[in-house]
Motif scaffolding. Structure first.
Motif, PDB file in Angstrom:
ATOM      1  N   LYS A  81     -16.136  25.609  50.064  1.00 34.18           N
ATOM      2  CA  LYS A  81     -16.108  26.305  50.885  1.00 34.18           C
ATOM      3  C   LYS A  81     -16.325  25.141  52.344  1.00 34.18           C
ATOM      4  CE  LYS A  81     -17.172  31.020  49.230  1.00 34.18           C
ATOM      5  NZ  LYS A  81     -18.070  32.122  48.602  1.00 34.18           N
ATOM      6  N   MET A  82     -17.062  24.341  51.867  1.00 40.44           N
ATOM      7  CA  MET A  82     -17.613  23.676  53.101  1.00 40.44           C
ATOM      8  C   MET A  82     -16.035  22.345  53.413  1.00 40.44           C
ATOM      9  SD  MET A  82     -21.186  23.084  54.513  1.00 40.44           S
ATOM     10  CE  MET A  82     -21.339  24.161  55.474  1.00 40.44           C
ATOM     11  N   LEU A  83     -16.448  22.025  53.854  1.00 40.70           N
ATOM     12  CA  LEU A  83     -15.489  20.511  54.132  1.00 40.70           C
ATOM     13  C   LEU A  83     -16.405  18.774  54.942  1.00 40.70           C
ATOM     14  CD1 LEU A  83     -12.832  18.255  53.873  1.00 40.70           C
ATOM     15  CD2 LEU A  83     -12.270  18.718  55.094  1.00 40.70           C
ATOM     16  N   ALA A  84     -17.120  18.392  54.782  1.00 44.79           N
ATOM     17  CA  ALA A  84     -17.775  17.401  55.301  1.00 44.79           C
ATOM     18  C   ALA A  84     -17.096  16.320  55.476  1.00 44.79           C
ATOM     19  CB  ALA A  84     -18.703  16.872  54.689  1.00 44.79           C
ATOM     20  N   SER A  85     -17.389  15.586  57.347  1.00 46.14           N
ATOM     21  CA  SER A  85     -16.514  14.238  57.392  1.00 46.14           C
ATOM     22  C   SER A  85     -17.614  13.932  57.937  1.00 46.14           C
ATOM     23  CB  SER A  85     -14.718  15.072  58.471  1.00 46.14           C
ATOM     24  OG  SER A  85     -15.453  15.432  59.742  1.00 46.14           O
ATOM     25  N   GLN A  91     -21.502  10.177  62.667  1.00 50.27           N
ATOM     26  CA  GLN A  91     -22.013  11.808  62.786  1.00 50.27           C
ATOM     27  C   GLN A  91     -21.323  12.349  61.589  1.00 50.27           C
ATOM     28  OE1 GLN A  91     -21.396  14.070  65.967  1.00 50.27           O
ATOM     29  NE2 GLN A  91     -21.273  12.265  67.394  1.00 50.27           N
ATOM     30  N   ILE A  92     -21.828  13.047  60.863  1.00 48.58           N
ATOM     31  CA  ILE A  92     -21.399  14.143  60.373  1.00 48.58           C
ATOM     32  C   ILE A  92     -20.435  15.533  60.128  1.00 48.58           C
ATOM     33  CG2 ILE A  92     -21.578  14.870  57.581  1.00 48.58           C
ATOM     34  CD1 ILE A  92     -23.727  12.711  57.323  1.00 48.58           C
ATOM     35  N   ALA A  97     -14.483  25.578  55.362  1.00 47.61           N
ATOM     36  CA  ALA A  97     -12.754  25.306  54.801  1.00 47.61           C
ATOM     37  C   ALA A  97     -11.683  26.974  55.262  1.00 47.61           C
ATOM     38  CB  ALA A  97     -12.974  25.033  53.810  1.00 47.61           C
ATOM     39  N   GLN A  98     -12.637  27.754  55.663  1.00 45.17           N
ATOM     40  CA  GLN A  98     -11.295  28.730  55.049  1.00 45.17           C
ATOM     41  C   GLN A  98     -10.721  29.266  56.691  1.00 45.17           C
ATOM     42  OE1 GLN A  98     -13.943  31.621  53.021  1.00 45.17           O
ATOM     43  NE2 GLN A  98     -13.073  30.780  50.511  1.00 45.17           N
ATOM     44  N   ASP A  99     -11.411  28.772  57.610  1.00 50.90           N
ATOM     45  CA  ASP A  99     -11.687  29.246  59.342  1.00 50.90           C
ATOM     46  C   ASP A  99     -11.206  28.264  59.676  1.00 50.90           C
ATOM     47  OD1 ASP A  99     -12.331  32.398  58.363  1.00 50.90           O
ATOM     48  OD2 ASP A  99     -14.104  32.028  58.637  1.00 50.90           O
ATOM     49  N   ALA A 100     -11.612  27.032  59.310  1.00 56.20           N
ATOM     50  CA  ALA A 100     -11.190  26.079  60.193  1.00 56.20           C
ATOM     51  C   ALA A 100     -12.088  26.277  61.371  1.00 56.20           C
ATOM     52  CB  ALA A 100      -9.885  25.835  60.723  1.00 56.20           C
ATOM     53  N   ILE A 101     -13.712  26.143  61.714  1.00 54.06           N
ATOM     54  CA  ILE A 101     -14.447  26.483  62.064  1.00 54.06           C
ATOM     55  C   ILE A 101     -15.408  25.533  62.262  1.00 54.06           C
ATOM     56  CG2 ILE A 101     -15.724  27.650  63.702  1.00 54.06           C
ATOM     57  CD1 ILE A 101     -13.967  30.537  62.562  1.00 54.06           C
ATOM     58  N   LEU A 102     -15.866  24.387  63.308  1.00 53.00           N
ATOM     59  CA  LEU A 102     -17.362  23.618  62.886  1.00 53.00           C
ATOM     60  C   LEU A 102     -18.222  24.463  62.830  1.00 53.00           C
ATOM     61  CD1 LEU A 102     -17.610  20.294  63.425  1.00 53.00           C
ATOM     62  CD2 LEU A 102     -18.209  20.639  65.401  1.00 53.00           C
ATOM     63  N   GLU A 103     -18.928  24.136  61.880  1.00 54.95           N
ATOM     64  CA  GLU A 103     -20.798  24.855  61.592  1.00 54.95           C
ATOM     65  C   GLU A 103     -21.207  23.875  62.302  1.00 54.95           C
ATOM     66  OE1 GLU A 103     -20.213  26.024  57.513  1.00 54.95           O
ATOM     67  OE2 GLU A 103     -19.241  28.039  57.810  1.00 54.95           O
ATOM     68  N   GLN A 160     -28.088  23.130  54.538  1.00 57.24           N
ATOM     69  CA  GLN A 160     -28.091  24.476  55.509  1.00 57.24           C
ATOM     70  C   GLN A 160     -28.847  24.154  56.375  1.00 57.24           C
ATOM     71  OE1 GLN A 160     -27.328  27.368  54.323  1.00 57.24           O
ATOM     72  NE2 GLN A 160     -28.392  28.722  56.187  1.00 57.24           N
ATOM     73  N   GLU A 161     -30.031  22.949  56.675  1.00 53.93           N
ATOM     74  CA  GLU A 161     -30.669  23.348  57.304  1.00 53.93           C
ATOM     75  C   GLU A 161     -30.214  21.689  58.512  1.00 53.93           C
ATOM     76  OE1 GLU A 161     -33.019  25.061  58.063  1.00 53.93           O
ATOM     77  OE2 GLU A 161     -33.136  26.235  56.374  1.00 53.93           O
ATOM     78  N   ARG A 162     -29.485  21.196  58.160  1.00 54.87           N
ATOM     79  CA  ARG A 162     -29.149  20.025  58.690  1.00 54.87           C
ATOM     80  C   ARG A 162     -30.131  18.933  58.961  1.00 54.87           C
ATOM     81  NH1 ARG A 162     -25.161  23.579  57.923  1.00 54.87           N
ATOM     82  NH2 ARG A 162     -22.973  23.652  58.439  1.00 54.87           N
ATOM     83  N   VAL A 163     -31.083  18.168  57.879  1.00 56.68           N
ATOM     84  CA  VAL A 163     -31.971  17.520  58.345  1.00 56.68           C
ATOM     85  C   VAL A 163     -31.528  16.301  57.604  1.00 56.68           C
ATOM     86  CG1 VAL A 163     -33.055  19.460  59.935  1.00 56.68           C
ATOM     87  CG2 VAL A 163     -33.562  18.484  56.878  1.00 56.68           C
TER      88      VAL A 163
END
Length: 172
Positions: A81-85, A91-92, A97-103, A160-163
């Motif tokens: 469900k998620m893609l990291a780049s 930056q990460i 991945a389903q909606d192609a939206i930056l989270e 989840q927290e992006r830390v």
């Protein structure tokens, strides 16, 4: 799968025949990752994009995920469900991945270089230029992201927290 400059060639392992040529990137392709749950292939490139492809139905390019810098690595979360780049500026990016939206985005440049104080003298050992993550992988449950690359550190992030949770020194 064979990567040659701007195109990717998909070959049948059974027959050895060329099945498809995936084209669309405008810069060298530097990473590929198959979705663990869907018939999708993600590719990343120095053209500042991640592209998603349906290699099984021959529908070619499905989505283009734009970035601000060259993309160096990518990884699918185990649930697909998620893609990291990761990009050249450290930056990460986290994509739905389903909606192609930056989270979300993690500013990882200081993490990969070990950080420095504003009062520190700038020297080759503490400059963050050139510091980038060239390898990404999720933990089995998808809650953590491990990132490493042009550094002596491997960083562990809470998705989840992006830390940053922990940084391991892997070389002196």
């Amino acid at each position: 799968m064979h990567i040659c400059c701007l195109q990717m060639y998909v070959w049948s392992v059974k027959t050895g025949r060329l099945l498809d040529v995936l084209a669309g990137h405008e810069g060298p392709v530097c990473g590929l990752a198959f979705s663990p749950t869907q018939p999708l292939l993600a590719s990343c490139s120095w053209d500042r994009t991640v592209r998603m492809w349906d290699v099984y139905d021959g529908k070619s390019q499905l989505e283009v995920l734009q970035h601000n810098h060259d993309v160096l690595a990518l990884a699918w979360r185990p649930d697909g469900k998620m893609l990291a780049s990761s990009t050249l500026d450290g930056q990460i990016y986290f994509w739905n991945a389903q909606d192609a939206i930056l989270e979300g985005v993690i500013e990882g440049r200081r993490d990969i270089r070990g950080g420095r104080l504003a009062s520190d003298r700038r020297a080759a050992g503490n400059l963050s230029s050139g510091a980038a993550f060239t390898s990404l992988t999720f933990s089995a449950d998808g809650s953590l992201l491990f990132a490493g690359g042009r550094s002596k550190y491997v960083c562990v992030y809470d998705v989840q927290e992006r830390v940053l949770l922990r940084r391991f020194q892997v070389r002196p």
